[in-house]
Scaffold this motif. Sequence first.
Motif, PDB file in Angstrom:
ATOM      1  N   ILE A 130       9.677  21.887 -83.683  1.00  0.00           N
ATOM      2  CA  ILE A 130      10.692  20.888 -83.381  1.00  0.00           C
ATOM      3  C   ILE A 130      11.800  21.017 -84.423  1.00  0.00           C
ATOM      4  N   GLU A 131      13.026  21.273 -83.949  1.00  0.00           N
ATOM      5  CA  GLU A 131      14.152  21.463 -84.866  1.00  0.00           C
ATOM      6  C   GLU A 131      15.358  20.669 -84.389  1.00  0.00           C
ATOM      7  N   PRO A 132      16.072  20.008 -85.316  1.00  0.00           N
ATOM      8  CA  PRO A 132      17.322  19.348 -84.924  1.00  0.00           C
ATOM      9  C   PRO A 132      18.319  20.389 -84.415  1.00  0.00           C
ATOM     10  N   ALA A 133      19.080  19.997 -83.402  1.00  0.00           N
ATOM     11  CA  ALA A 133      20.099  20.886 -82.824  1.00  0.00           C
ATOM     12  C   ALA A 133      21.295  20.021 -82.426  1.00  0.00           C
ATOM     13  N   GLY A 134      22.080  19.631 -83.402  1.00  0.00           N
ATOM     14  CA  GLY A 134      23.220  18.751 -83.112  1.00  0.00           C
ATOM     15  C   GLY A 134      22.717  17.390 -82.676  1.00  0.00           C
ATOM     16  N   GLU A 135      23.132  16.951 -81.498  1.00  0.00           N
ATOM     17  CA  GLU A 135      22.703  15.656 -80.962  1.00  0.00           C
ATOM     18  C   GLU A 135      21.404  15.772 -80.162  1.00  0.00           C
ATOM     19  N   ALA A 136      20.763  16.891 -80.272  1.00  0.00           N
ATOM     20  CA  ALA A 136      19.534  17.141 -79.521  1.00  0.00           C
ATOM     21  C   ALA A 136      18.460  17.697 -80.457  1.00  0.00           C
ATOM     22  N   VAL A 137      17.346  18.005 -79.853  1.00  0.00           N
ATOM     23  CA  VAL A 137      16.224  18.636 -80.538  1.00  0.00           C
ATOM     24  C   VAL A 137      15.880  19.897 -79.768  1.00  0.00           C
ATOM     25  N   ARG A 138      15.652  20.970 -80.497  1.00  0.00           N
ATOM     26  CA  ARG A 138      15.160  22.202 -79.861  1.00  0.00           C
ATOM     27  C   ARG A 138      13.646  22.212 -80.022  1.00  0.00           C
ATOM     28  N   LEU A 139      12.953  22.182 -78.891  1.00  0.00           N
ATOM     29  CA  LEU A 139      11.493  22.247 -78.885  1.00  0.00           C
ATOM     30  C   LEU A 139      11.095  23.621 -78.378  1.00  0.00           C
ATOM     31  N   THR A 140      10.370  24.360 -79.209  1.00  0.00           N
ATOM     32  CA  THR A 140       9.870  25.676 -78.815  1.00  0.00           C
ATOM     33  C   THR A 140       8.353  25.597 -78.759  1.00  0.00           C
ATOM     34  N   LEU A 141       7.809  25.968 -77.622  1.00  0.00           N
ATOM     35  CA  LEU A 141       6.365  26.016 -77.427  1.00  0.00           C
ATOM     36  C   LEU A 141       5.968  27.476 -77.331  1.00  0.00           C
ATOM     37  N   SER A 142       4.946  27.863 -78.068  1.00  0.00           N
ATOM     38  CA  SER A 142       4.402  29.213 -77.901  1.00  0.00           C
ATOM     39  C   SER A 142       2.908  29.107 -77.653  1.00  0.00           C
ATOM     40  N   GLN A 143       2.453  29.918 -76.733  1.00  0.00           N
ATOM     41  CA  GLN A 143       1.030  30.011 -76.420  1.00  0.00           C
ATOM     42  C   GLN A 143       0.600  31.394 -76.881  1.00  0.00           C
ATOM     43  N   ARG A 144      -0.318  31.415 -77.847  1.00  0.00           N
ATOM     44  CA  ARG A 144      -0.724  32.686 -78.459  1.00  0.00           C
ATOM     45  C   ARG A 144      -2.204  32.962 -78.204  1.00  0.00           C
ATOM     46  N   HIS A 145      -2.499  34.248 -78.170  1.00  0.00           N
ATOM     47  CA  HIS A 145      -3.864  34.695 -77.902  1.00  0.00           C
ATOM     48  C   HIS A 145      -4.227  35.809 -78.877  1.00  0.00           C
ATOM     49  N   ASP A 146      -5.529  35.976 -79.109  1.00  0.00           N
ATOM     50  CA  ASP A 146      -5.989  37.017 -80.030  1.00  0.00           C
ATOM     51  C   ASP A 146      -6.284  38.334 -79.329  1.00  0.00           C
ATOM     52  N   ARG A 147      -5.943  38.421 -78.047  1.00  0.00           N
ATOM     53  CA  ARG A 147      -6.169  39.645 -77.265  1.00  0.00           C
ATOM     54  C   ARG A 147      -5.172  39.699 -76.115  1.00  0.00           C
ATOM     55  N   GLU A 148      -5.041  40.846 -75.527  1.00  0.00           N
ATOM     56  CA  GLU A 148      -4.173  40.987 -74.349  1.00  0.00           C
ATOM     57  C   GLU A 148      -4.847  40.298 -73.167  1.00  0.00           C
ATOM     58  N   LEU A 149      -4.050  39.624 -72.375  1.00  0.00           N
ATOM     59  CA  LEU A 149      -4.556  38.987 -71.161  1.00  0.00           C
ATOM     60  C   LEU A 149      -3.679  39.415 -69.991  1.00  0.00           C
ATOM     61  N   SER A 150      -4.265  39.451 -68.807  1.00  0.00           N
ATOM     62  CA  SER A 150      -3.515  39.891 -67.632  1.00  0.00           C
ATOM     63  C   SER A 150      -2.461  38.861 -67.251  1.00  0.00           C
ATOM     64  N   GLU A 151      -1.465  39.318 -66.534  1.00  0.00           N
ATOM     65  CA  GLU A 151      -0.417  38.422 -66.038  1.00  0.00           C
ATOM     66  C   GLU A 151      -1.020  37.358 -65.119  1.00  0.00           C
ATOM     67  N   ASP A 152      -2.062  37.720 -64.364  1.00  0.00           N
ATOM     68  CA  ASP A 152      -2.701  36.743 -63.485  1.00  0.00           C
ATOM     69  C   ASP A 152      -3.334  35.615 -64.294  1.00  0.00           C
ATOM     70  N   ILE A 153      -4.006  35.948 -65.389  1.00  0.00           N
ATOM     71  CA  ILE A 153      -4.605  34.919 -66.253  1.00  0.00           C
ATOM     72  C   ILE A 153      -3.508  34.050 -66.856  1.00  0.00           C
ATOM     73  N   LEU A 154      -2.443  34.663 -67.332  1.00  0.00           N
ATOM     74  CA  LEU A 154      -1.351  33.918 -67.974  1.00  0.00           C
ATOM     75  C   LEU A 154      -0.538  33.091 -66.987  1.00  0.00           C
ATOM     76  N   SER A 155      -0.634  33.383 -65.702  1.00  0.00           N
ATOM     77  CA  SER A 155       0.196  32.696 -64.706  1.00  0.00           C
ATOM     78  C   SER A 155      -0.061  31.194 -64.649  1.00  0.00           C
ATOM     79  N   GLY A 156      -1.265  30.751 -64.973  1.00  0.00           N
ATOM     80  CA  GLY A 156      -1.556  29.316 -64.949  1.00  0.00           C
ATOM     81  C   GLY A 156      -0.690  28.550 -65.931  1.00  0.00           C
ATOM     82  N   GLY A 157      -0.703  28.973 -67.185  1.00  0.00           N
ATOM     83  CA  GLY A 157       0.131  28.329 -68.200  1.00  0.00           C
ATOM     84  C   GLY A 157       1.609  28.525 -67.940  1.00  0.00           C
ATOM     85  N   ARG A 158       1.960  29.688 -67.467  1.00  0.00           N
ATOM     86  CA  ARG A 158       3.380  29.975 -67.217  1.00  0.00           C
ATOM     87  C   ARG A 158       3.927  29.159 -66.049  1.00  0.00           C
TER      88      ARG A 158
END
Length: 170
Positions: free
Chosen positions: A100-128
């Motif tokens: 969470i970072e201030p950005a003028g009159e707004a806030v920039r929220l960056t969400l990252s979902q990280r994994h310890d291994r490669e996952l298929s696009e099909d598996i990642l599609s749920g979160g995406r």
Amino acid sequence: MDLDQFKPLTVYTIYIASTPEQVWQALTSAEFSREYFSGFAVEMEPRLGGTFIVRAPDGSEHISGKVFEYDPPKKLTVTWNVNWPDLVEKLGTTLVTYEIEPAGEAVRLTLSQRHDRELSEDILSGGRTGWPAILSGLKSLLETGKAPQIKMSPPVKMLEALKAMGIKIP
């Protein structure tokens, strides 16, 4: 757990007309999260090493984890483990980080979902599929006082890929 071994496979950034403190509260409060997260409630011990739980609307524990980075109102990292049989054993732990970072009159929220291994696009599609709806609901709630009720279809590709791996879907 070595956080450096986790690589971001999904990243979203959204700008919200709010304050860092209000965004933090929305991310870490059961009251707020129920409104923008389809009735799911975030429960968290507000400290490093604390428990992190997301309860389904019926009260069951859908996601469990721990708090790995805790720097209010700037950064929160939690393990995000869906409580389905064999899921974590086969796919590994998921880390979700909110920055969470201030950005003028707004806030920039960056969400990252990280994994310890490669996952298929099909598996990642749920979160995406789910994260944009969740973050859009959070943005609407903070900016207008009302979160839209976003109807989403089950993530078919993800569910089929999990079943193919022998993971039982409740």
